[in-house]
Write a protein that holds these residues in place. Structure first.
Motif, PDB file in Angstrom:
ATOM      1  N   ILE A 118       9.455   6.328  31.565  1.00 59.63           N
ATOM      2  CA  ILE A 118       9.604   6.488  33.007  1.00 59.63           C
ATOM      3  C   ILE A 118       8.671   5.504  33.712  1.00 59.63           C
ATOM      4  O   ILE A 118       7.470   5.487  33.458  1.00 59.63           O
ATOM      5  CB  ILE A 118       9.289   7.925  33.451  1.00 59.63           C
ATOM      6  CG1 ILE A 118      10.168   8.912  32.683  1.00 59.63           C
ATOM      7  CG2 ILE A 118       9.488   8.077  34.956  1.00 59.63           C
ATOM      8  CD1 ILE A 118      11.648   8.695  32.862  1.00 59.63           C
ATOM      9  N   GLY A 119       9.234   4.671  34.570  1.00 61.72           N
ATOM     10  CA  GLY A 119       8.457   3.731  35.356  1.00 61.72           C
ATOM     11  C   GLY A 119       8.170   4.276  36.739  1.00 61.72           C
ATOM     12  O   GLY A 119       9.032   4.913  37.360  1.00 61.72           O
ATOM     13  N   CYS A 120       6.974   4.043  37.240  1.00 67.23           N
ATOM     14  CA  CYS A 120       6.534   4.543  38.547  1.00 67.23           C
ATOM     15  C   CYS A 120       6.122   3.353  39.408  1.00 67.23           C
ATOM     16  O   CYS A 120       5.179   2.625  39.062  1.00 67.23           O
ATOM     17  CB  CYS A 120       5.376   5.525  38.403  1.00 67.23           C
ATOM     18  SG  CYS A 120       5.711   6.912  37.284  1.00 67.23           S
ATOM     19  N   TYR A 121       6.801   3.167  40.517  1.00 64.48           N
ATOM     20  CA  TYR A 121       6.601   2.005  41.387  1.00 64.48           C
ATOM     21  C   TYR A 121       6.180   2.494  42.766  1.00 64.48           C
ATOM     22  O   TYR A 121       6.737   3.458  43.300  1.00 64.48           O
ATOM     23  CB  TYR A 121       7.896   1.206  41.467  1.00 64.48           C
ATOM     24  CG  TYR A 121       7.899   0.060  42.453  1.00 64.48           C
ATOM     25  CD1 TYR A 121       7.447  -1.202  42.092  1.00 64.48           C
ATOM     26  CD2 TYR A 121       8.390   0.238  43.751  1.00 64.48           C
ATOM     27  CE1 TYR A 121       7.471  -2.262  42.988  1.00 64.48           C
ATOM     28  CE2 TYR A 121       8.419  -0.817  44.657  1.00 64.48           C
ATOM     29  CZ  TYR A 121       7.964  -2.063  44.272  1.00 64.48           C
ATOM     30  OH  TYR A 121       7.988  -3.103  45.162  1.00 64.48           O
ATOM     31  N   ILE A 122       5.196   1.814  43.355  1.00 63.44           N
ATOM     32  CA  ILE A 122       4.748   2.159  44.706  1.00 63.44           C
ATOM     33  C   ILE A 122       4.633   0.887  45.527  1.00 63.44           C
ATOM     34  O   ILE A 122       4.209  -0.159  45.028  1.00 63.44           O
ATOM     35  CB  ILE A 122       3.399   2.919  44.673  1.00 63.44           C
ATOM     36  CG1 ILE A 122       3.064   3.499  46.051  1.00 63.44           C
ATOM     37  CG2 ILE A 122       2.270   2.029  44.165  1.00 63.44           C
ATOM     38  CD1 ILE A 122       1.894   4.467  46.047  1.00 63.44           C
ATOM     39  N   ASP A 123       5.056   0.973  46.766  1.00 65.29           N
ATOM     40  CA  ASP A 123       5.019  -0.160  47.701  1.00 65.29           C
ATOM     41  C   ASP A 123       4.280   0.299  48.945  1.00 65.29           C
ATOM     42  O   ASP A 123       4.772   1.138  49.710  1.00 65.29           O
ATOM     43  CB  ASP A 123       6.445  -0.605  48.041  1.00 65.29           C
ATOM     44  CG  ASP A 123       6.471  -1.826  48.967  1.00 65.29           C
ATOM     45  OD1 ASP A 123       5.391  -2.300  49.361  1.00 65.29           O
ATOM     46  OD2 ASP A 123       7.582  -2.300  49.288  1.00 65.29           O
ATOM     47  N   LEU A 124       3.067  -0.224  49.135  1.00 66.96           N
ATOM     48  CA  LEU A 124       2.233   0.129  50.278  1.00 66.96           C
ATOM     49  C   LEU A 124       1.966  -1.135  51.096  1.00 66.96           C
ATOM     50  O   LEU A 124       1.087  -1.930  50.754  1.00 66.96           O
ATOM     51  CB  LEU A 124       0.903   0.745  49.821  1.00 66.96           C
ATOM     52  CG  LEU A 124       0.994   2.069  49.068  1.00 66.96           C
ATOM     53  CD1 LEU A 124      -0.352   2.418  48.448  1.00 66.96           C
ATOM     54  CD2 LEU A 124       1.444   3.183  50.000  1.00 66.96           C
ATOM     55  N   PRO A 125       2.731  -1.379  52.160  1.00 61.61           N
ATOM     56  CA  PRO A 125       2.503  -2.575  52.982  1.00 61.61           C
ATOM     57  C   PRO A 125       1.112  -2.554  53.601  1.00 61.61           C
ATOM     58  O   PRO A 125       0.629  -1.497  54.036  1.00 61.61           O
ATOM     59  CB  PRO A 125       3.586  -2.474  54.068  1.00 61.61           C
ATOM     60  CG  PRO A 125       4.617  -1.557  53.486  1.00 61.61           C
ATOM     61  CD  PRO A 125       3.867  -0.592  52.632  1.00 61.61           C
ATOM     62  N   PRO A 126       0.447  -3.697  53.652  1.00 67.86           N
ATOM     63  CA  PRO A 126      -0.917  -3.743  54.219  1.00 67.86           C
ATOM     64  C   PRO A 126      -0.886  -3.747  55.728  1.00 67.86           C
ATOM     65  O   PRO A 126      -1.210  -4.743  56.386  1.00 67.86           O
ATOM     66  CB  PRO A 126      -1.467  -5.048  53.645  1.00 67.86           C
ATOM     67  CG  PRO A 126      -0.266  -5.910  53.445  1.00 67.86           C
ATOM     68  CD  PRO A 126       0.864  -4.983  53.088  1.00 67.86           C
ATOM     69  N   ASP A 127      -0.497  -2.613  56.321  1.00 67.41           N
ATOM     70  CA  ASP A 127      -0.419  -2.536  57.785  1.00 67.41           C
ATOM     71  C   ASP A 127      -1.795  -2.589  58.430  1.00 67.41           C
ATOM     72  O   ASP A 127      -2.008  -3.240  59.438  1.00 67.41           O
ATOM     73  CB  ASP A 127       0.292  -1.239  58.205  1.00 67.41           C
ATOM     74  CG  ASP A 127       1.786  -1.296  57.898  1.00 67.41           C
ATOM     75  OD1 ASP A 127       2.290  -2.413  57.710  1.00 67.41           O
ATOM     76  OD2 ASP A 127       2.413  -0.230  57.826  1.00 67.41           O
ATOM     77  N   THR A 128      -2.733  -1.864  57.836  1.00 67.24           N
ATOM     78  CA  THR A 128      -4.084  -1.797  58.404  1.00 67.24           C
ATOM     79  C   THR A 128      -5.066  -2.281  57.359  1.00 67.24           C
ATOM     80  O   THR A 128      -5.331  -1.603  56.368  1.00 67.24           O
ATOM     81  CB  THR A 128      -4.431  -0.349  58.823  1.00 67.24           C
ATOM     82  OG1 THR A 128      -4.244   0.509  57.694  1.00 67.24           O
ATOM     83  CG2 THR A 128      -3.527   0.103  59.957  1.00 67.24           C
ATOM     84  N   MET A 129      -5.632  -3.457  57.564  1.00 68.18           N
ATOM     85  CA  MET A 129      -6.562  -4.025  56.600  1.00 68.18           C
ATOM     86  C   MET A 129      -7.924  -3.335  56.636  1.00 68.18           C
ATOM     87  O   MET A 129      -8.794  -3.616  55.816  1.00 68.18           O
ATOM     88  CB  MET A 129      -6.745  -5.519  56.866  1.00 68.18           C
ATOM     89  CG  MET A 129      -5.464  -6.330  56.660  1.00 68.18           C
ATOM     90  SD  MET A 129      -4.758  -6.123  55.005  1.00 68.18           S
ATOM     91  CE  MET A 129      -6.042  -6.874  54.023  1.00 68.18           C
TER      92      MET A 129
ATOM     93  N   PRO B 263       9.881  -3.573  32.247  1.00 72.05           N
ATOM     94  CA  PRO B 263       9.396  -4.052  33.556  1.00 72.05           C
ATOM     95  C   PRO B 263      10.523  -4.061  34.575  1.00 72.05           C
ATOM     96  O   PRO B 263      11.680  -4.372  34.244  1.00 72.05           O
ATOM     97  CB  PRO B 263       8.913  -5.473  33.247  1.00 72.05           C
ATOM     98  CG  PRO B 263       9.666  -5.881  32.019  1.00 72.05           C
ATOM     99  CD  PRO B 263       9.857  -4.626  31.225  1.00 72.05           C
ATOM    100  N   PRO B 264      10.249  -3.696  35.830  1.00 70.49           N
ATOM    101  CA  PRO B 264      11.301  -3.678  36.859  1.00 70.49           C
ATOM    102  C   PRO B 264      11.890  -5.069  37.069  1.00 70.49           C
ATOM    103  O   PRO B 264      11.159  -6.073  37.050  1.00 70.49           O
ATOM    104  CB  PRO B 264      10.568  -3.182  38.109  1.00 70.49           C
ATOM    105  CG  PRO B 264       9.329  -2.527  37.606  1.00 70.49           C
ATOM    106  CD  PRO B 264       8.958  -3.241  36.348  1.00 70.49           C
ATOM    107  N   THR B 265      13.169  -5.124  37.271  1.00 71.96           N
ATOM    108  CA  THR B 265      13.846  -6.388  37.554  1.00 71.96           C
ATOM    109  C   THR B 265      14.284  -6.400  39.016  1.00 71.96           C
ATOM    110  O   THR B 265      14.664  -5.375  39.582  1.00 71.96           O
ATOM    111  CB  THR B 265      15.077  -6.558  36.644  1.00 71.96           C
ATOM    112  OG1 THR B 265      15.963  -5.442  36.826  1.00 71.96           O
ATOM    113  CG2 THR B 265      14.658  -6.635  35.188  1.00 71.96           C
ATOM    114  N   GLY B 266      14.174  -7.578  39.619  1.00 79.11           N
ATOM    115  CA  GLY B 266      14.581  -7.713  41.007  1.00 79.11           C
ATOM    116  C   GLY B 266      13.561  -7.217  41.994  1.00 79.11           C
ATOM    117  O   GLY B 266      13.859  -7.110  43.190  1.00 79.11           O
TER     118      GLY B 266
END
Length: 550
Positions: free
Chosen positions: A407-418, A505-508
């Motif tokens: 099971i792969g776990c992916y997280i995307d956290l845009p750097p909105d507040t540095m 590894p995730p593709t795309g």
């Protein structure tokens, strides 16, 4: 003699040779994946599980490399140049291995020697074979001084008798004074230091008992608990500033209090002066050590945290395998991420009965004695029915998963507040002493943290099953520092892989392996500590006339 079913399934040398997957890297030395090569001395990388020949490790390894070495050994930690953050082969011999490792290593090498002589043998006498082999090859087992035959014999006897899940006596032992034993493993050629605990005695990290040869029977063991905050003694200047080695026991985080291991901050102003003459920094009442002299300890390897886990959950010595116990319990990784795209994966090793797994991402405030997704601080994907959970609310997401699935776990956290790019320094928190080590005592204000939760736009969490994307599980998640988290129900067993090499590894998708956070976290924490030292210098430097000549 009666061969055990497990040992009777051993593959012969030719079959094992063909089962090994031979790899060639730029015309270099041959390497094997997962299965140890049949001949020569090789060492297995703890991350990618590739076996490297002794010659290559010896030539490229940092630090001392002591020959002679045994064909089978459990007494080392090794990371290849492809997986090491420093991009060099990192080999380190364990300073004080357990005697059960001594016995397993001796039996494996004795079996190999008997096989090469053309007379395969399963059982070996305790004193005449096992103890004698350990004595003859003591320098290859450990760098510690020889303890004497009586001590070695006593500890070997205890290890063989106590670890019945690892060693099996001969059924028709006629010699009671020198009984014979064998290994309870499917194939002794698969022995390696990273999977040894799973194949044998599953013992929590940090519970080794030196007086008992560092081995214990499987089962729950009472964990050390931290005293209540009001009764915790303040650290004094008599404590060594640089304790030798990492602690084996940790205070338990509970009742909104967390304890973070501290190490001396050599970048802190005046720290050298303090260490040379700590008494000058304390009045007659023995005031506590100034917090700015220390910093949060940042582990140099990404592992399952031995401290940030429910006490009943077992973390094996490889730092990647976790075994549950009874009800749901959780363990966090040692490093977190606050922004960016990161990925890790885990493989389900066992789901006996109605055991279950919930895994994903959670902050430091997620409850350890509950499944991930129980509160607002965690997001999980469950093995049963493929349900995802957050704040105790579940919804159908995808199909479930079971033993053997990755099971792969992916997280995307845009750097909105540095402003959240750097972690808190914690230098303003009080230092307390536990088992001769210093810890920052941090009091969490959960009601305040709940009120401050704000969704982070365009953020998301998604999962993969055996390389197949299951789509977005959560979107616009709360902003924060997220740790890879594993929660297990009953005796579920999983093994995590933080990268840099993945089975699927995730593709795309653009992503970084969680293993990259080791170096990044160290840099971020150092920057945070240095900013504290620069901005708060006036608060902790004493008047010049009272400092004397430093």
């Amino acid at each position: 003699m009666h061969a055990t079913p497990a040992v009777s399934q051993q593959m012969d040398l030719e079959e094992k040779t063909h089962a090994a997957v031979l790899l060639q890297h730029n015309g270099g030395s041959p390497r094997y994946l997962d299965v140890k090569p049949p001949d020569g001395v090789h060492y297995q990388c703890s991350s990618c599980t590739i076996w490297y020949p002794q010659r290559e490790v010896q030539n490229l390894s940092r630090g001392p490399f002591r020959p002679p070495s045994l064909a089978y050994s459990l007494n080392y930690d090794y990371t290849c140049s492809k997986c090491s953050p420093s991009e060099v082969h990192a080999f380190q011999e364990r300073e004080d291995p357990a005697f059960k490792e001594f016995c397993a290593t001796a039996l494996a090498n004795l079996m190999l020697a008997a096989e090469k002589r053309g007379a395969p043998q399963l059982y070996f006498s305790r004193d005449h074979s096992i103890v004698s082999y350990i004595e003859d090859h003591w320098d290859s087992f450990t760098g510690l001084p020889y303890r004497g035959k009586a001590v070695v014999q006593e500890q070997v006897t205890k290890a063989l008798v106590a670890n019945t899940h690892l060693f099996a006596p001969e059924n028709d032992n006629t010699n009671k004074e020198d009984p014979k034993f064998t290994l309870k493993v499917t194939d002794f050629r698969q022995l390696n230091p990273h999977d040894f605990a799973r194949l044998s005695a599953i013992v929590p990290m940090g519970n080794d008992d030196k007086d008992q040869g560092k081995f214990q029977r499987p089962g729950p063991k009472r964990k050390p608990t931290a005293p209540t905050p009001s009764s915790v003694p303040q650290a004094d200047f008599n404590l060594k500033a640089f304790p030798k080695g990492l602690p084996h026991e940790f205070p338990t985080n509970k009742e909104s209090y967390r304890y973070l291991l501290a190490e001396c901050d050599r970048n802190s102003p005046l720290s050298v002066s303090y260490l040379k003459d700590p008494a000058s920094w304390h009045g007659p009442q023995g005031r506590p050590i100034p917090g700015h002299m220390y910093r949060i300890f940042i582990p140099t390897r990404l592992r399952l945290s031995v401290q940030e886990r429910a006490p009943q959950l077992i973390v094996e010595r490889d730092g990647r395998t976790a075994i549950g116990d009874k009800g749901y319990s959780m363990v966090r990784a040692t490093h977190s991420v606050g922004f960016g795209r990161y990925y890790f994966e885990f493989r389900v090793l066992a789901l006996p009965g109605n055991a279950a797994v919930r895994a994903g991402w959670g902050t430091v405030y997620a409850v350890l004695q509950a499944p991930l997704g129980y509160d607002k601080f965690g997001y999980s994907y469950r093995s049963r029915k493929g349900t995802v959970f957050h704040d105790s609310k579940g919804k159908h997401y995808a199909e479930g998963y079971g033993v053997g699935d990755v099971i792969g776990c992916y997280i995307d956290l845009p750097p909105d507040t540095m402003t959240h790019a750097l972690p808190d320094t914690k230098k303003f928190e009080p230092l307390v002493k536990f088992k001769n080590h210093l810890y920052f005592e941090v009091k969490d204000d959960l009601p305040k943290e709940l009120q401050s939760l704000t969704p982070q736009r365009n953020s998301r969490i998604m999962f993969f099953k055996n390389g197949k994307s299951l789509g977005d599980a959560f979107t616009n998640i709360y902003a924060g520092q997220y740790f890879p988290c594993i929660s297990l129900y009953k005796n579920a067993t999983v093994k995590v892989n933080y990268g840099p090499r993945f089975d699927f590894p995730p593709t795309g998708l653009s992503f970084l392996p969680m293993s990259d956070r080791v170096h990044e976290s160290s840099v971020e924490q150092t920057m945070s500590d240095m900013l504290y030292s620069i901005t708060c210098t006036a608060d902790f430097i004493r008047p010049r006339e009272s400092l004397g000549s430093l």
